[in-house]
Design a protein around this motif. Structure first.
Motif, PDB file in Angstrom:
ATOM      1  N   LEU A 124      98.646   4.909  32.752  1.00  0.00           N
ATOM      2  CA  LEU A 124      98.981   6.002  32.059  1.00  0.00           C
ATOM      3  C   LEU A 124      98.989   7.260  33.350  1.00  0.00           C
ATOM      4  N   ILE A 125      98.260   7.024  34.166  1.00  0.00           N
ATOM      5  CA  ILE A 125      98.264   8.094  35.532  1.00  0.00           C
ATOM      6  C   ILE A 125      99.795   8.119  35.924  1.00  0.00           C
ATOM      7  N   ASP A 126     100.194   6.808  36.147  1.00  0.00           N
ATOM      8  CA  ASP A 126     101.335   6.343  36.804  1.00  0.00           C
ATOM      9  C   ASP A 126     102.721   6.943  35.989  1.00  0.00           C
ATOM     10  N   ALA A 127     102.596   6.902  34.318  1.00  0.00           N
ATOM     11  CA  ALA A 127     103.486   7.562  33.557  1.00  0.00           C
ATOM     12  C   ALA A 127     103.432   9.037  33.605  1.00  0.00           C
ATOM     13  N   TYR A 128     102.279   9.663  33.806  1.00  0.00           N
ATOM     14  CA  TYR A 128     102.164  11.202  33.951  1.00  0.00           C
ATOM     15  C   TYR A 128     102.958  11.508  35.369  1.00  0.00           C
ATOM     16  N   MET A 129     102.767  10.742  36.308  1.00  0.00           N
ATOM     17  CA  MET A 129     103.297  11.049  37.819  1.00  0.00           C
ATOM     18  C   MET A 129     104.837  11.048  37.627  1.00  0.00           C
ATOM     19  N   VAL A 130     105.317   9.985  36.835  1.00  0.00           N
ATOM     20  CA  VAL A 130     106.548   9.789  36.768  1.00  0.00           C
ATOM     21  C   VAL A 130     107.283  11.072  36.145  1.00  0.00           C
ATOM     22  N   TYR A 131     106.692  11.589  34.913  1.00  0.00           N
ATOM     23  CA  TYR A 131     107.096  12.507  34.294  1.00  0.00           C
ATOM     24  C   TYR A 131     107.059  14.065  35.161  1.00  0.00           C
TER      25      TYR A 131
ATOM     26  N   LEU B   3     107.341  13.761  38.435  1.00  0.00           N
ATOM     27  CA  LEU B   3     108.380  13.763  39.420  1.00  0.00           C
ATOM     28  C   LEU B   3     109.859  13.961  38.722  1.00  0.00           C
ATOM     29  N   LEU B   4     110.288  13.642  37.416  1.00  0.00           N
ATOM     30  CA  LEU B   4     111.546  14.063  36.686  1.00  0.00           C
ATOM     31  C   LEU B   4     111.454  15.356  36.648  1.00  0.00           C
ATOM     32  N   THR B   5     110.291  16.085  36.140  1.00  0.00           N
ATOM     33  CA  THR B   5     110.520  17.495  35.993  1.00  0.00           C
ATOM     34  C   THR B   5     110.776  18.264  37.370  1.00  0.00           C
ATOM     35  N   GLY B   6     110.222  17.866  38.416  1.00  0.00           N
ATOM     36  CA  GLY B   6     110.653  18.567  39.788  1.00  0.00           C
ATOM     37  C   GLY B   6     111.973  18.266  40.174  1.00  0.00           C
TER      38      GLY B   6
ATOM     39  N   ALA C 283     102.151  20.437  43.423  1.00  0.00           N
ATOM     40  CA  ALA C 283     100.780  20.256  43.188  1.00  0.00           C
ATOM     41  C   ALA C 283     100.190  19.314  42.273  1.00  0.00           C
ATOM     42  N   SER C 284     100.689  19.317  41.174  1.00  0.00           N
ATOM     43  CA  SER C 284     100.220  18.564  39.947  1.00  0.00           C
ATOM     44  C   SER C 284     100.433  17.016  40.465  1.00  0.00           C
ATOM     45  N   PHE C 285     101.480  16.634  41.058  1.00  0.00           N
ATOM     46  CA  PHE C 285     101.872  15.344  41.429  1.00  0.00           C
ATOM     47  C   PHE C 285     100.714  14.889  42.465  1.00  0.00           C
ATOM     48  N   ILE C 286     100.254  15.701  43.313  1.00  0.00           N
ATOM     49  CA  ILE C 286      99.249  15.580  44.654  1.00  0.00           C
ATOM     50  C   ILE C 286      98.029  15.127  44.097  1.00  0.00           C
ATOM     51  N   LEU C 287      97.641  16.141  42.991  1.00  0.00           N
ATOM     52  CA  LEU C 287      96.466  15.729  42.238  1.00  0.00           C
ATOM     53  C   LEU C 287      96.306  14.786  41.486  1.00  0.00           C
ATOM     54  N   ALA C 288      97.465  14.256  40.728  1.00  0.00           N
ATOM     55  CA  ALA C 288      97.539  13.036  40.036  1.00  0.00           C
ATOM     56  C   ALA C 288      97.359  11.923  40.890  1.00  0.00           C
ATOM     57  N   ALA C 289      98.008  11.890  42.102  1.00  0.00           N
ATOM     58  CA  ALA C 289      97.859  10.770  43.029  1.00  0.00           C
ATOM     59  C   ALA C 289      96.406  10.543  43.602  1.00  0.00           C
ATOM     60  N   ASN C 290      95.753  11.664  43.900  1.00  0.00           N
ATOM     61  CA  ASN C 290      94.549  11.702  44.120  1.00  0.00           C
ATOM     62  C   ASN C 290      93.386  11.119  43.167  1.00  0.00           C
ATOM     63  N   LEU C 291      93.876  11.332  41.759  1.00  0.00           N
ATOM     64  CA  LEU C 291      93.017  11.021  40.701  1.00  0.00           C
ATOM     65  C   LEU C 291      93.238   9.281  40.760  1.00  0.00           C
TER      66      LEU C 291
END
Length: 91
Positions: A25-32, A34-37, A64-72
């Motif tokens: 689920l976190i990976d899917a959010y990170m892909v989203y 990344l695609l938004t950026g 910033a959202s990607f970095i925070l999600a990666a840390n999570l």
């Protein structure tokens, strides 16, 4: 080229089999994110940077959202649990 296909297939199979659903689920959010950026960056390249501050705010927030999600994701990974012994039990 065949080695790349075999390695990719094995990677996907191991990811689907061994990765917990919370990390997926976190990976899917990170892909989203990344695609938004990427979409924002392509839009600025095509349309120009007239509202420069708006692009900067949107793009920096995606980074910033990607970095925070990666840390999570790092902290949520059960394989990394021994590195975060000081984490409170409430989490």
């Amino acid at each position: 080229m065949d080695e790349v296909k075999v390695a990719t297939t094995k990677l996907v199979q191991n990811y689907v089999r061994d990765t917990p659903s919370s990390l997926k689920l976190i990976d899917a959010y990170m892909v989203y994110i990344l695609l938004t950026g990427i979409i924002q960056f392509v839009y600025v390249v095509i349309a120009g940077t007239f509202p420069n501050n708006a692009f900067l705010a949107g793009f920096i927030s995606t980074v910033a959202s990607f970095i925070l999600a990666a840390n999570l994701r790092i902290q949520s990974n059960p394989k990394n649990a021994s590195q975060f012994k000081t984490t409170s039990p409430e989490r």
